[in-house]
Design an enzyme around this catalytic site. Structure first.
Site, PDB file in Angstrom:
ATOM      1  N   ILE A  37       0.872  -1.362  -0.065  1.00  0.00           N
ATOM      2  CA  ILE A  37       0.017   0.021   0.011  1.00  0.00           C
ATOM      3  C   ILE A  37       0.992   1.141   0.172  1.00  0.00           C
ATOM      4  O   ILE A  37       0.170   2.482  -0.148  1.00  0.00           O
ATOM      5  CB  ILE A  37      -0.953   0.007   1.230  1.00  0.00           C
ATOM      6  CG1 ILE A  37      -0.188  -0.007   2.488  1.00  0.00           C
ATOM      7  CG2 ILE A  37      -2.005  -1.166   1.195  1.00  0.00           C
ATOM      8  CD1 ILE A  37      -1.054  -0.060   3.680  1.00  0.00           C
ATOM      9  N   LYS A  87       5.189  -2.088   8.317  1.00  0.00           N
ATOM     10  CA  LYS A  87       6.111  -1.312   7.510  1.00  0.00           C
ATOM     11  C   LYS A  87       7.484  -2.101   7.830  1.00  0.00           C
ATOM     12  O   LYS A  87       7.998  -2.334   8.960  1.00  0.00           O
ATOM     13  CB  LYS A  87       6.418   0.185   8.166  1.00  0.00           C
ATOM     14  CG  LYS A  87       7.290   1.032   7.401  1.00  0.00           C
ATOM     15  CD  LYS A  87       7.534   2.423   8.095  1.00  0.00           C
ATOM     16  CE  LYS A  87       8.418   3.193   7.397  1.00  0.00           C
ATOM     17  NZ  LYS A  87       8.668   4.820   7.896  1.00  0.00           N
ATOM     18  N   GLY A 124       8.728   3.763  -0.304  1.00  0.00           N
ATOM     19  CA  GLY A 124       9.574   4.986  -0.069  1.00  0.00           C
ATOM     20  C   GLY A 124      10.794   4.749  -0.083  1.00  0.00           C
ATOM     21  O   GLY A 124      11.027   3.256  -0.220  1.00  0.00           O
ATOM     22  N   GLY A 125      11.740   5.296   0.037  1.00  0.00           N
ATOM     23  CA  GLY A 125      13.086   5.274   0.085  1.00  0.00           C
ATOM     24  C   GLY A 125      13.509   4.519   1.194  1.00  0.00           C
ATOM     25  O   GLY A 125      14.813   4.040   1.266  1.00  0.00           O
ATOM     26  N   ASP A 185       9.611  16.130   9.333  1.00  0.00           N
ATOM     27  CA  ASP A 185       9.296  15.866   7.949  1.00  0.00           C
ATOM     28  C   ASP A 185       7.779  15.812   7.751  1.00  0.00           C
ATOM     29  O   ASP A 185       7.156  14.947   6.931  1.00  0.00           O
ATOM     30  CB  ASP A 185       9.544  14.481   7.729  1.00  0.00           C
ATOM     31  CG  ASP A 185       9.781  14.267   5.953  1.00  0.00           C
ATOM     32  OD1 ASP A 185       9.647  15.051   5.485  1.00  0.00           O
ATOM     33  OD2 ASP A 185       9.580  12.837   5.765  1.00  0.00           O
ATOM     34  N   GLY A 242      11.559   2.066   3.076  1.00  0.00           N
ATOM     35  CA  GLY A 242      10.760   0.840   3.381  1.00  0.00           C
ATOM     36  C   GLY A 242       9.727   0.881   2.366  1.00  0.00           C
ATOM     37  O   GLY A 242       9.312   1.555   1.826  1.00  0.00           O
TER      38      GLY A 242
END
Length: 606
Positions: free
Chosen positions: A113, A136, A116-117, A248, A119
């Site tokens: 679903i 994750k 990313g860089g 972030d 995980g």
């Protein structure tokens, strides 16, 4: 005494003071302390920006501009030292997710679903309690590969990076677990297997603000934006109060959940302790959403960086465009004012535009130093000082203000006692006595304008029920909270208010109340118990009410008498009334007032 060895993993060019090493000696996982962090957390594409030494840091940005690439403004850029590596046997570094049906620990994989860089996130099911979760997995994009046994490996020479990533992945789990708030994603589990690590999060029903905003932007109203911003600030304030900085924050890391549109903060992979020196490592920045100081290595993690990212996220939500990158703004600030960037068909308040604009200031000292101050400016508070509040009865009726979910039994018992003492029509209880088709609030104000006192019934759950409708420090008023509105209206009218504490309830603290009710804890309350003490307390309460009613009758009779003593065209103001009742100065001649001004009133001039 146990001899503990500390192993410091750092690149050869890293120079760390002995004191700094000693400070970080406690940050260890399995007797290993990781230094010189390299952050790898970015949705594709990832752009590597090499550092060029102190000159670049002093300028506030890397000396080299990023390579032209078609990247989204929502992508995270990893800025730090990095080298392109490959395996000796030329094995391609290709991301390969776990197949559906695969069981990891006790979780069955359904599908991917998110990626990313840092995980891969799966939709999974807990096979023990049959709960759907978000799983994750730590998997470094471009630096990891998966074996046939589902183990995650790195090429020779990259094991150190994997160790660093494992440490900070566990830090993400630790920080997220420490943040218990309805506006922050919950963590269920953390474990290590397959030569990597996994975090089990709650499965959120909704979508991130990046997708939700594109669909809902043209239908957003001013009140909805304020509610969304309040809830986001509330969650972010909890992060800061817990001693962390998100670092972030962006639309992709704000999840909008359910029909309530509750924003939930996710992805604390870049989070760190606030105002702590020595957070060595790469720079994690997101073009358009990261403040300029986040591009420097000597800047401390500060809540004002999150304020910038928060305002940038809502700038994007309202306008559809992210602000220009902070490094570009340092050279030439071409940030378009939010009022001009929004479609003219939609209009929000000038205060909202100003608050977001101030939060996007390049100079941190010009921003809000906390999200609480931001909300105080966005939703200004008005407080009533206890001093100078001189209530006066305005009639003979008694107004009972109580929460239906907490005190119907006590309210009914008190109503019987008051009606037996003062009569059935003397007590106003609730909306059942309002005639059908009558405006609710107009009728409430009319009733309060004819009352001698308002009784506020406060039980043990009164504050908890109040907090169910408002969030801690900004405490916005809600038209749905009738009790708050009734008390605020009585304060506005200057009506005597008597808090009645029953069932062992305590008086709420001022900080737990909305601004309009901060006067309440300064009033002397009546304690009412049960059994025999109930009758005794209610008798004293009725005596106090009877005294107020009698004082109002005397005051009304006096005003009528004074009013009839003046000609019909004479307007009796509060000032003239005070002048008539005030005794004359000692030096004034004692001469009777001429004319028939006070004839028949019982008052003799002089």
């Amino acid at each position: 005494m146990t001899d503990v060895r500390y192993t410091f993993l750092a690149r050869p060019e890293t120079r760390l003071a002995t004191v700094f090493k000693g400070t970080l000696a406690g940050r260890r996982v399995e007797d290993t302390v990781i230094l010189d962090r390299t952050v790898l957390a970015a949705p594709a594409p990832t752009i590597i920006r090499p550092r060029t030494g102190p000159a670049a840091d002093a300028a506030g940005a890397p000396r080299h501009a990023p390579r032209p690439a078609a990247f989204s403004d929502l992508a995270t850029i990893v800025a730090g030292r990095s080298e392109t590596r490959s395996t000796d046997d030329h094995r391609p570094l290709v991301r390969k997710s776990l197949p559906p049906g695969c069981i990891v620990h006790r979780y069955r994989i359904n599908k991917v679903i998110g990626e990313g860089g840092f995980g891969i996130t799966y939709l999974a099911e807990d096979t023990v309690i049959r709960r759907r979760v978000a799983l994750k997995e730590l998997f470094l994009s471009g630096r990891s590969y998966r074996t046939h046994a589902n183990d995650v490996r790195c090429p020779d020479g990259d094991d150190g990076i994997m160790q660093w990533s494992l440490f900070y992945f566990s830090e993400e789990a630790r920080i997220t677990f420490a943040l218990r708030h309805e506006g922050i994603v919950r963590i269920h589990d953390f474990f290590r297997t397959n030569n990597t690590a996994y975090i089990v999060y709650e499965l959120l029903d909704g979508s991130d603000m990046r997708l939700w905003g594109d669909a809902a932007r043209r239908s957003l109203g001013h009140g909805e934006v304020l509610d969304l911003m309040r809830a986001t600030c509330d969650a972010l304030d909890h992060v800061h109060a817990s001693g962390f900085v998100h670092r972030d924050l962006k639309p992709g890391n704000i999840f909008v959940v359910g029909p309530r549109r509750l924003p939930v903060l996710i992805d604390f992979g870049a989070a760190t302790a606030r105002d702590v020196a020595g957070h060595d490592g790469g720079l994690m920045v997101t073009p358009g959403f990261s403040p300029p100081e986040q591009y420097r290595t000597d800047a401390l993690p500060d809540v004002r960086s999150d304020v910038y990212a928060l305002c940038a996220s809502f700038y994007w939500l309202l306008s559809g465009e992210a602000p220009p990158e902070a490094t570009q703004r340092l050279v030439s600030d071409n940030l378009q004012p939010l009022a001009a960037a929004i479609d003219p068909a939609f209009r929000f308040s000038d205060r909202l535009y100003r608050v977001i604009g101030q939060g996007l200031s390049l100079d941190p000292s010009q921003r809000y130093d906390s999200v609480a101050r931001l909300l105080d400016d966005l939703v200004p508070k008005t407080t009533l000082a206890a001093t100078g509040y001189a209530p006066q009865p305005r009639g003979a009726r008694i107004f009972l203000s109580y929460r239906r979910a907490e005190s119907p039994h006590f309210a009914g018992r008190l109503l019987d006692a008051l009606q037996m003492r003062f009569g059935t029509d003397a007590v106003f209880l609730d909306a059942h006595s309002i005639p059908p088709g009558t405006d609710f609030w107009d009728h409430i104000k009319d009733v309060l304008g004819d009352c001698a006192i308002q009784l506020v019934l406060i039980g043990p759950a009164w504050t908890r029920l109040l907090h169910a409708r408002r969030r801690r420090w900004y405490q916005r008023e809600s038209r749905e909270d009738h009790v708050v509105q009734e008390i605020a209206a009585a304060i506005e009218l200057g009506l005597p208010i008597l808090p009645v504490l029953f069932d062992g309830a305590a008086m709420p603290r001022p900080k737990d109340l909305p601004p309009a009710l901060r006067l309440l804890p300064g009033l002397n309350a009546s304690l009412v118990g049960s059994a025999d003490s109930f009758r005794l307390a209610v008798d004293g309460l009725c005596d106090h009410i009877a005294h107020l009613r009698a004082a109002h009758d005397v005051r009304r009779t006096t005003i009528r008498a004074l009013g009839s003593a003046f000609p019909p065209d004479y307007a009796l103001s509060a000032g003239s009334f005070a002048t008539v009742l005030a005794p004359p100065p000692p030096t004034a001649p004692k001469t009777p007032t001429s004319g028939a001004a006070f004839r028949g009133s019982g008052i003799v001039g002089g």
